[in-house]
Design an enzyme around this catalytic site. Structure first.
Site, short mmCIF file in Angstrom:
data_model
loop_
_atom_site.label_atom_id
_atom_site.label_comp_id
_atom_site.label_asym_id
_atom_site.label_seq_id
_atom_site.Cartn_x
_atom_site.Cartn_y
_atom_site.Cartn_z
N HIS A 79 0.81 -1.21 0.00
CA HIS A 79 0.00 0.00 0.00
C HIS A 79 0.85 1.27 0.00
O HIS A 79 0.32 2.36 -0.25
CB HIS A 79 -0.98 0.00 1.18
CG HIS A 79 -0.37 0.27 2.52
ND1 HIS A 79 -0.06 -0.73 3.41
CD2 HIS A 79 -0.01 1.42 3.13
CE1 HIS A 79 0.45 -0.20 4.51
NE2 HIS A 79 0.51 1.11 4.37
N ASP A 95 0.22 -7.76 1.67
CA ASP A 95 0.50 -6.32 1.65
C ASP A 95 2.00 -6.05 1.65
O ASP A 95 2.50 -5.17 2.36
CB ASP A 95 -0.17 -5.61 2.83
CG ASP A 95 -0.17 -4.09 2.65
OD1 ASP A 95 0.02 -3.63 1.51
OD2 ASP A 95 -0.35 -3.37 3.64
N SER A 148 4.74 2.63 7.81
CA SER A 148 4.42 1.45 7.00
C SER A 148 5.60 1.05 6.13
O SER A 148 6.18 1.87 5.42
CB SER A 148 3.21 1.74 6.10
OG SER A 148 2.05 1.93 6.86
#
Length: 519
Positions: A129, A161, A238
């Site tokens: 992402h 992911d 992230s």
């Protein structure tokens, strides 16, 4: 002079002396009663080196390792800036000409994240992402020493992911990858990343839990078996590193549990063993090569263990097997309970998914199985991911070219409900009995005909057209069965577990509370 006069004169002199003394004291320039000392020499002792060396401190408390760990791992974590195209309506107040202009030059925005250097020649592991939807030449990587490079995507895996990107650079400092199987609850960890564009930020915490399935990844084949930590993780972290006190990478920071969008005490990281396997696949093949058992599964709970006659609550129940799957070909049966994969215990469905995902098609795995009181062992050769139109035992899925009622074209005046009864539940969805077309003929089943927007069911990802297979592990095929089983389930505290099958054949468990809407 008389004696009396002498006494009177003396008394007067004493009184006058006292009064003069008081007057002098009152009119002194200094404060009354002050006691000052004159300091002639002042010496301050300073230390030129720590009294306790780093090695001594580390022996006293493992937290003193943090400085050394940070020095070692910060150079291996990079700052990623991605340019993405922004879709949607024009901003409030924009003129019509501006909207017309943006039709030819779409709006763009910049998002930020982190990444971990895997090799000296520029391979970097991050979250999908972070780089997903990037425009051409829209990914830029900044190293700790402020060097900046454009990056290209090598491959991505939405089900975990994860993604791998590469920059044209040499002599980079790769991270030391640890074994996430050795991670234990309570051990100290550091999260390293770039929250809110604050580059090379280090936060500390402990491992709060293991094998967390929080239903964050939006993919029908998702694999979630996160390491949970209370180290502060925010937007921009992230793709960053979660490392232990040995400076080893044990996870890729991926998500947070938050109602505000910022840190509230819970962060989640993909275990390093799974992340490394995915990265190796993406670097070697450009895609993941994931072997499959070919089973539908659910975690064994108290009621399942009681119904099966198990003395302990452990393992993962095989709900069904796919006809062309590796499990059925090797002799695995429905209601078998998988206890171990290659000697590693599995007690949650997502744990089993993670274990199997570590292997490629053609790899052999050893399963330890509980079957009707006996323990048996099977050696299974994993196969390729099966196509969604394969029908598991139990409720069939539409065959090739077939669609459920919810996807059929409707003629004018056709409601698509076949005139059948519907039942609305407080959990936020409506059920309908439908005949599901398949290669085996028409089978009765329950379909979510409606899901209320904003409800907990909607926010968790449930949508109309999906199938309800079971409630709390109990198979339901009619509205009356669903009504009775759900009423019993709601009598117990805690969320209700639903087993859902998507139109593409994937199955998942959803946990919903009785409250209809989220806060």
């Amino acid at each position: 002079m008389k004696k009396r006069d002498l006494i009177l004169t003396g008394t007067i002199l004493v009184v006058v002396g006292v009064l003069i003394g008081l007057a002098i004291t009152m009119f002194r320039p200094d404060d009354w009663g002050s006691d000052h000392a004159t300091v002639r020499v002042t010496e301050i002792t300073r230390s030129t080196s720590p009294q306790l060396k780093t090695d001594d401190l580390e022996k006293m408390d493992s937290r003193f390792l943090f400085q050394r760990v940070a020095d070692t791992t910060i150079p291996s974590v990079v700052f990623i800036e991605t340019t993405v195209q922004v879709e949607g309506e024009g901003f409030e107040g924009e003129e019509e000409e501006t909207d017309l202009w943006h039709r030819f030059l779409p709006r763009r925005a910049r998002t930020v994240g982190s990444g971990v250097i895997l090799s000296e020649d520029g391979y970097i592991l991050t979250n999908n992402h972070v780089v997903d939807s990037a425009v051409s030449s829209g990914i830029h990587v900044t190293l700790m020493d402020k060097r900046s490079y454009p990056a290209r995507i090598i491959g991505a895996d939405p089900s975990t992911d994860l993604a791998v990107i590469r920059i044209e650079a040499e002599n980079l400092q790769p991270v030391l990858v640890g074994n996430s199987d050795h991670v234990r609850i309570g051990e100290w960890v550091l999260a390293i990343g770039n929250p809110f564009r604050l580059q090379s930020t280090v936060t500390a915490g402990i491992v709060s839990a293991l094998s967390r399935d929080v239903q964050i990844i939006n993919d029908s084949m998702r694999i979630e078996s996160f390491i949970q930590t209370d180290a502060a993780i925010n937007r921009g972290n992230s793709g960053g590193a979660l490392v232990n006190t040995s400076g080893e990478l044990i996870g890729i920071n991926t998500a947070i549990a938050s109602q505000s969008g910022t840190y509230q005490g819970y962060g989640f990281a993909v275990p390093s063993n799974l992340a490394l396997k995915v990265a190796q696949d993406l670097i070697e093949f450009g895609e993941t090569r994931r072997g499959m058992l070919g089973v539908s599964i659910e975690s064994v709970n108290h009621s399942i263990a009681r119904d099966l006659g198990m003395e302990e609550i452990r393992g993962v129940l095989v709900v069904s097997t796919l006809p062309d799957g590796a499990a059925r070909a090797s002799g695995i049966e429905r209601n078998d309970v998988i206890l171990e994969v290659n000697g590693m215990a599995v007690n949650e469905a997502n744990q089993l998914q993670e274990r199997v995902a570590m292997y490629r098609p053609g790899d052999r795995v050893e399963l330890r199985i509980w079957r009707q009181g006996d323990i048996v062992t099977y050696n299974i050769v994993l196969r390729e991911i099966l196509q969604p139109d394969t029908e598991p035992e139990g409720l069939p899925m539409p065959g090739p070219g077939e669609r459920p009622d919810s996807e059929r074209e409707q003629s004018p005046g056709d409601s698509g409900m076949d005139g059948k009864e519907e039942l609305q539940f407080e959990l936020g969805f409506t059920l309908q009995e439908r005949s599901i077309e398949s290669s085996r003929g028409n089978i009765s089943g329950l379909v979510l005909s409606d899901v209320s927007p904003g409800s907990q069911a909607w926010n968790r990802g449930l949508r109309p057209g999906t199938y309800l297979l079971a409630i709390e592990g109990v198979r339901v095929q009619t509205l009356e069965e669903a009504r009775i089983v759900l009423a019993e389930a709601l009598k117990e505290p805690g969320p209700v577990r639903l087993r859902i099958r998507f139109p593409d054949g994937a199955e998942a468990h959803f946990f919903l509370n009785e409250t209809n809407h989220t806060p």
